[in-house]
Design a protein around this motif. Structure first.
Motif, PDB file in Angstrom:
ATOM      1  N   LEU A  22       0.908  -1.155   0.014  1.00 57.61           N
ATOM      2  CA  LEU A  22       0.197   0.036   0.048  1.00 57.61           C
ATOM      3  C   LEU A  22       1.018   1.181   0.004  1.00 57.61           C
ATOM      4  CD1 LEU A  22      -2.460  -0.890   3.011  1.00 57.61           C
ATOM      5  CD2 LEU A  22      -2.886  -1.389   0.378  1.00 57.61           C
ATOM      6  N   VAL A  23       0.662   1.974  -0.787  1.00 58.30           N
ATOM      7  CA  VAL A  23       1.281   3.375  -0.985  1.00 58.30           C
ATOM      8  C   VAL A  23       0.211   4.628  -0.538  1.00 58.30           C
ATOM      9  CG1 VAL A  23       2.783   4.833  -2.399  1.00 58.30           C
ATOM     10  CG2 VAL A  23       2.894   2.431  -2.843  1.00 58.30           C
ATOM     11  N   GLY A  24       0.923   5.502   0.192  1.00 58.87           N
ATOM     12  CA  GLY A  24      -0.004   6.562   0.474  1.00 58.87           C
ATOM     13  C   GLY A  24      -1.063   5.946   1.528  1.00 58.87           C
ATOM     14  N   ARG A  25      -2.059   6.144   1.410  1.00 60.89           N
ATOM     15  CA  ARG A  25      -3.285   5.830   2.302  1.00 60.89           C
ATOM     16  C   ARG A  25      -3.058   4.135   2.906  1.00 60.89           C
ATOM     17  NH1 ARG A  25      -9.166   6.716   0.788  1.00 60.89           N
ATOM     18  NH2 ARG A  25      -9.707   5.796   2.807  1.00 60.89           N
ATOM     19  N   ARG A  26      -3.050   3.814   4.105  1.00 58.66           N
ATOM     20  CA  ARG A  26      -2.824   2.537   4.614  1.00 58.66           C
ATOM     21  C   ARG A  26      -3.901   1.953   5.274  1.00 58.66           C
ATOM     22  NH1 ARG A  26       2.052   2.543   8.519  1.00 58.66           N
ATOM     23  NH2 ARG A  26       2.714   4.430   7.728  1.00 58.66           N
ATOM     24  N   ASP A  27      -5.038   2.600   5.006  1.00 64.09           N
ATOM     25  CA  ASP A  27      -6.053   1.871   5.962  1.00 64.09           C
ATOM     26  C   ASP A  27      -6.935   1.381   4.938  1.00 64.09           C
ATOM     27  OD1 ASP A  27      -6.766   4.582   4.735  1.00 64.09           O
ATOM     28  OD2 ASP A  27      -8.644   4.083   5.253  1.00 64.09           O
ATOM     29  N   PHE A  28      -7.531   0.180   5.193  1.00 66.10           N
ATOM     30  CA  PHE A  28      -8.318  -0.711   4.187  1.00 66.10           C
ATOM     31  C   PHE A  28      -9.340  -1.408   4.940  1.00 66.10           C
ATOM     32  CE2 PHE A  28      -4.791  -3.403   5.288  1.00 66.10           C
ATOM     33  CZ  PHE A  28      -5.604  -4.773   5.440  1.00 66.10           C
ATOM     34  N   ASN A  29     -10.104  -1.992   4.165  1.00 66.36           N
ATOM     35  CA  ASN A  29     -11.359  -2.788   4.590  1.00 66.36           C
ATOM     36  C   ASN A  29     -11.376  -4.163   4.053  1.00 66.36           C
ATOM     37  OD1 ASN A  29     -13.881  -3.916   5.103  1.00 66.36           O
ATOM     38  ND2 ASN A  29     -14.954  -2.088   5.225  1.00 66.36           N
ATOM     39  N   SER A  30     -11.201  -5.195   4.829  1.00 64.89           N
ATOM     40  CA  SER A  30     -10.974  -6.550   4.338  1.00 64.89           C
ATOM     41  C   SER A  30     -12.042  -7.270   3.927  1.00 64.89           C
ATOM     42  CB  SER A  30     -10.071  -7.071   5.374  1.00 64.89           C
ATOM     43  OG  SER A  30     -10.693  -7.415   6.212  1.00 64.89           O
ATOM     44  N   PHE A  31     -13.269  -6.590   4.013  1.00 63.24           N
ATOM     45  CA  PHE A  31     -14.438  -7.055   3.548  1.00 63.24           C
ATOM     46  C   PHE A  31     -14.572  -7.904   2.171  1.00 63.24           C
ATOM     47  CE2 PHE A  31     -18.794  -7.215   1.537  1.00 63.24           C
ATOM     48  CZ  PHE A  31     -19.357  -7.803   2.566  1.00 63.24           C
ATOM     49  N   GLY A  32     -14.653  -8.962   2.040  1.00 71.05           N
ATOM     50  CA  GLY A  32     -14.785  -9.536   0.677  1.00 71.05           C
ATOM     51  C   GLY A  32     -13.592 -10.503   0.482  1.00 71.05           C
ATOM     52  N   SER A  33     -12.753 -10.279   1.470  1.00 69.73           N
ATOM     53  CA  SER A  33     -11.397 -11.224   1.478  1.00 69.73           C
ATOM     54  C   SER A  33     -11.681 -12.502   2.175  1.00 69.73           C
ATOM     55  CB  SER A  33     -10.165 -10.447   2.339  1.00 69.73           C
ATOM     56  OG  SER A  33     -10.634 -10.685   3.614  1.00 69.73           O
ATOM     57  N   HIS A  34     -12.726 -12.915   2.826  1.00 69.89           N
ATOM     58  CA  HIS A  34     -13.277 -14.302   3.223  1.00 69.89           C
ATOM     59  C   HIS A  34     -11.768 -14.604   4.141  1.00 69.89           C
ATOM     60  CE1 HIS A  34     -17.012 -14.969   1.079  1.00 69.89           C
ATOM     61  NE2 HIS A  34     -16.595 -13.914   0.468  1.00 69.89           N
ATOM     62  N   GLY A  35     -11.194 -13.707   4.733  1.00 70.98           N
ATOM     63  CA  GLY A  35     -10.125 -14.092   5.884  1.00 70.98           C
ATOM     64  C   GLY A  35      -8.770 -14.278   5.000  1.00 70.98           C
ATOM     65  N   SER A  36      -8.944 -14.201   3.715  1.00 73.27           N
ATOM     66  CA  SER A  36      -7.482 -14.165   2.894  1.00 73.27           C
ATOM     67  C   SER A  36      -6.515 -13.178   3.342  1.00 73.27           C
ATOM     68  CB  SER A  36      -7.779 -14.483   1.403  1.00 73.27           C
ATOM     69  OG  SER A  36      -8.296 -13.060   1.047  1.00 73.27           O
ATOM     70  N   SER A  37      -6.996 -11.949   3.676  1.00 67.94           N
ATOM     71  CA  SER A  37      -5.816 -11.024   3.855  1.00 67.94           C
ATOM     72  C   SER A  37      -4.778 -11.451   4.916  1.00 67.94           C
ATOM     73  CB  SER A  37      -6.503  -9.708   4.320  1.00 67.94           C
ATOM     74  OG  SER A  37      -7.404  -9.957   5.459  1.00 67.94           O
ATOM     75  N   ALA A  38      -5.382 -12.388   5.893  1.00 64.18           N
ATOM     76  CA  ALA A  38      -4.371 -12.791   6.837  1.00 64.18           C
ATOM     77  C   ALA A  38      -3.173 -13.654   6.167  1.00 64.18           C
ATOM     78  CB  ALA A  38      -5.227 -13.585   7.745  1.00 64.18           C
ATOM     79  N   HIS A  39      -3.437 -13.908   4.996  1.00 65.30           N
ATOM     80  CA  HIS A  39      -2.501 -15.036   4.188  1.00 65.30           C
ATOM     81  C   HIS A  39      -1.602 -14.333   3.326  1.00 65.30           C
ATOM     82  CE1 HIS A  39      -4.430 -18.895   5.251  1.00 65.30           C
ATOM     83  NE2 HIS A  39      -5.328 -18.107   5.483  1.00 65.30           N
ATOM     84  N   LEU A  40      -1.549 -12.929   3.518  1.00 66.11           N
ATOM     85  CA  LEU A  40      -0.980 -12.164   2.609  1.00 66.11           C
ATOM     86  C   LEU A  40       0.138 -11.044   3.388  1.00 66.11           C
ATOM     87  CD1 LEU A  40      -1.211 -11.974  -0.563  1.00 66.11           C
ATOM     88  CD2 LEU A  40      -2.835 -10.111  -0.150  1.00 66.11           C
ATOM     89  N   ARG A  41       1.220 -11.048   2.841  1.00 71.07           N
ATOM     90  CA  ARG A  41       2.112 -10.160   3.444  1.00 71.07           C
ATOM     91  C   ARG A  41       1.742  -8.450   2.906  1.00 71.07           C
ATOM     92  NH1 ARG A  41       6.735 -13.041   1.895  1.00 71.07           N
ATOM     93  NH2 ARG A  41       7.490 -11.291   0.489  1.00 71.07           N
ATOM     94  N   PHE A  42       1.653  -7.568   3.923  1.00 74.22           N
ATOM     95  CA  PHE A  42       1.495  -6.209   3.695  1.00 74.22           C
ATOM     96  C   PHE A  42       2.678  -5.553   3.884  1.00 74.22           C
ATOM     97  CE2 PHE A  42      -2.780  -7.858   3.748  1.00 74.22           C
ATOM     98  CZ  PHE A  42      -3.542  -7.172   2.939  1.00 74.22           C
ATOM     99  N   ARG A  43       2.867  -4.263   3.216  1.00 78.49           N
ATOM    100  CA  ARG A  43       3.880  -3.432   3.231  1.00 78.49           C
ATOM    101  C   ARG A  43       3.302  -2.082   2.919  1.00 78.49           C
ATOM    102  NH1 ARG A  43       9.430  -4.663   3.430  1.00 78.49           N
ATOM    103  NH2 ARG A  43       9.020  -6.939   2.708  1.00 78.49           N
ATOM    104  N   HIS A  44       4.012  -1.035   3.479  1.00 79.26           N
ATOM    105  CA  HIS A  44       3.247  -0.019   3.157  1.00 79.26           C
ATOM    106  C   HIS A  44       4.581   1.178   3.068  1.00 79.26           C
ATOM    107  CE1 HIS A  44       2.505   4.399   4.726  1.00 79.26           C
ATOM    108  NE2 HIS A  44       1.406   4.301   3.794  1.00 79.26           N
ATOM    109  N   PHE A  45       4.509   2.008   2.096  1.00 72.34           N
ATOM    110  CA  PHE A  45       5.383   3.138   1.706  1.00 72.34           C
ATOM    111  C   PHE A  45       4.685   4.521   1.860  1.00 72.34           C
ATOM    112  CE2 PHE A  45       7.420  -0.467  -0.246  1.00 72.34           C
ATOM    113  CZ  PHE A  45       8.692  -0.469   0.580  1.00 72.34           C
ATOM    114  N   HIS A  46       5.366   5.588   2.142  1.00 68.49           N
ATOM    115  CA  HIS A  46       4.682   6.841   2.056  1.00 68.49           C
ATOM    116  C   HIS A  46       4.697   7.356   0.679  1.00 68.49           C
ATOM    117  CE1 HIS A  46       3.876   7.368   6.421  1.00 68.49           C
ATOM    118  NE2 HIS A  46       5.083   6.718   6.638  1.00 68.49           N
ATOM    119  N   SER A  47       5.556   7.048  -0.237  1.00 71.52           N
ATOM    120  CA  SER A  47       5.572   7.754  -1.683  1.00 71.52           C
ATOM    121  C   SER A  47       5.839   6.502  -2.816  1.00 71.52           C
ATOM    122  CB  SER A  47       6.556   8.729  -1.716  1.00 71.52           C
ATOM    123  OG  SER A  47       7.879   8.134  -1.741  1.00 71.52           O
TER     124      SER A  47
END
Lengths: 218, 218
Positions: free
Chosen positions: B35-60
């Motif tokens: 995720l670049v810039g805004r980092r908030d997100f809603n995991s609705f629709g992921s059916h729990g799959s977002s727990a299986h993914l690595r997330f990383r954030h950058f400001h730019s």
């Protein structure tokens, strides 16, 4: 000879999925969207594209199959069955109608019976048992378009050119043909409200309140 | 040598799209969602799959590009540009990060600048100017998986086998790394609330009320 693709939806449980499905269907050159069983749907997510698609309704899978066989279409189930072929191998032979399963449970035994063959979409990660139904349908329709050699739509900048909006064939997001059908549908809705028929696969209340479908067109 | 795919999302406007995106990403073997810039997100629709993914954030975008270049990734924009290649031709060379545009407007000039090349999905019908962003992303990720020869996930009946749910790395659907980040994020949110920064591309209120994101996981 040109090929055609149809999409067949049987008692879709989450009506809002039909909107995004219609958007993908028209993007990938689908000629008709066939609703079997329940015929109400919500075009939210279609971005107006549902107006560009022919809709047809049958009361039973048997009626739908008969219609498709008279047109010499193959019926392809989108389902991870034992003998399903990976869709990227393009196991198509002629014009094809794609049967999509209920979102929760996939294709039922009865639905599988009317299919000539099955395709599935290979998955590589362990995070989900299956794809969103619209995502799966879109991937399959994309591949059929590539296989069939559909002519690519012209573009304007970074968008594909949208055709003029045709006269809206679908009245009130409700796939009807005649006044008789409307009367029959109302009767069916009363009966369904009483016995919960359309809710057999999913315990939500989407079939009980149909008013919202009349006004939403995302 | 094995290839990897990443997904890069810059200031996504409709946070609920990230959930379905995460589901497709894990299905197609994506290693990281950035995720670049805004980092908030809603995991609705992921059916729990977002727990299986690595997330990383950058400001730019610049920071994201630097990270990806150090890893020797190509950056592929998913956009209908003049010189974009049809994705079904598999114009891939190595591990690739796919940059997705904002839902409404596609990739901005600034976003296009960090891309090494572009792919698009051919459309055949005249009913829509573009696909739903998650649908488009899913088709691209599917093709990369086919090209990269990712090993297919084992199946159980008509479902792919889901891995055990890992310890949830993503706290409160909010992609954070350290306590400092949280403090910084809160400050940023106050500022954003004041100047509407994250709403520059779409005039909705999704960034103003973040509470719903904390409790929803479809």
């Amino acid at each position: 000879m040109g090929f055609e693709s149809y999409v067949v939806v049987h008692n879709i449980a989450k009506r809002h999925n039909v909107g995004t499905l219609a958007r993908s269907a028209t993007a990938f050159g689908v000629s008709e969207l066939i609703l079997v069983g329940r015929r109400d749907f919500n075009s939210f997510g279609s971005h107006g594209s549902s107006a560009h698609l022919r809709f047809r309704h049958f009361h039973s899978l048997h009626d739908a199959r008969q219609f498709l066989k008279e047109k010499d279409f193959d019926i392809c189930g989108v389902e991870i069955t034992e003998n399903a072929m990976p869709v990227n191998q393009h196991p198509f032979k002629k014009s094809t109608a794609f049967l999509l399963g209920n979102e929760g449970t996939g294709l039922s035994a009865k639905e599988c019976e009317i299919c000539d063959f099955f395709v599935y979409i290979p998955q590589y990660g362990g995070g989900t048992a299956s794809l969103n139904v619209t995502v799966a349908a879109s991937i399959v329709l994309h591949h059929f378009g590539v296989w069939a050699g559909f002519g690519e739509r012209s573009r304007d900048g970074n968008k594909f050119v949208v055709a003029e909006r045709p006269v809206k064939q679908v009245r009130r997001n409700f796939c009807t043909e005649t006044e008789d059908d409307i009367v029959e549908e109302r009767k069916a809705r009363r009966e369904n409200a009483a016995n919960g028929f359309f809710d057999e696969n999913e315990n939500n209340n989407s079939s009980s309140n149909m008013l919202d479908a009349l006004f939403v067109d995302g």
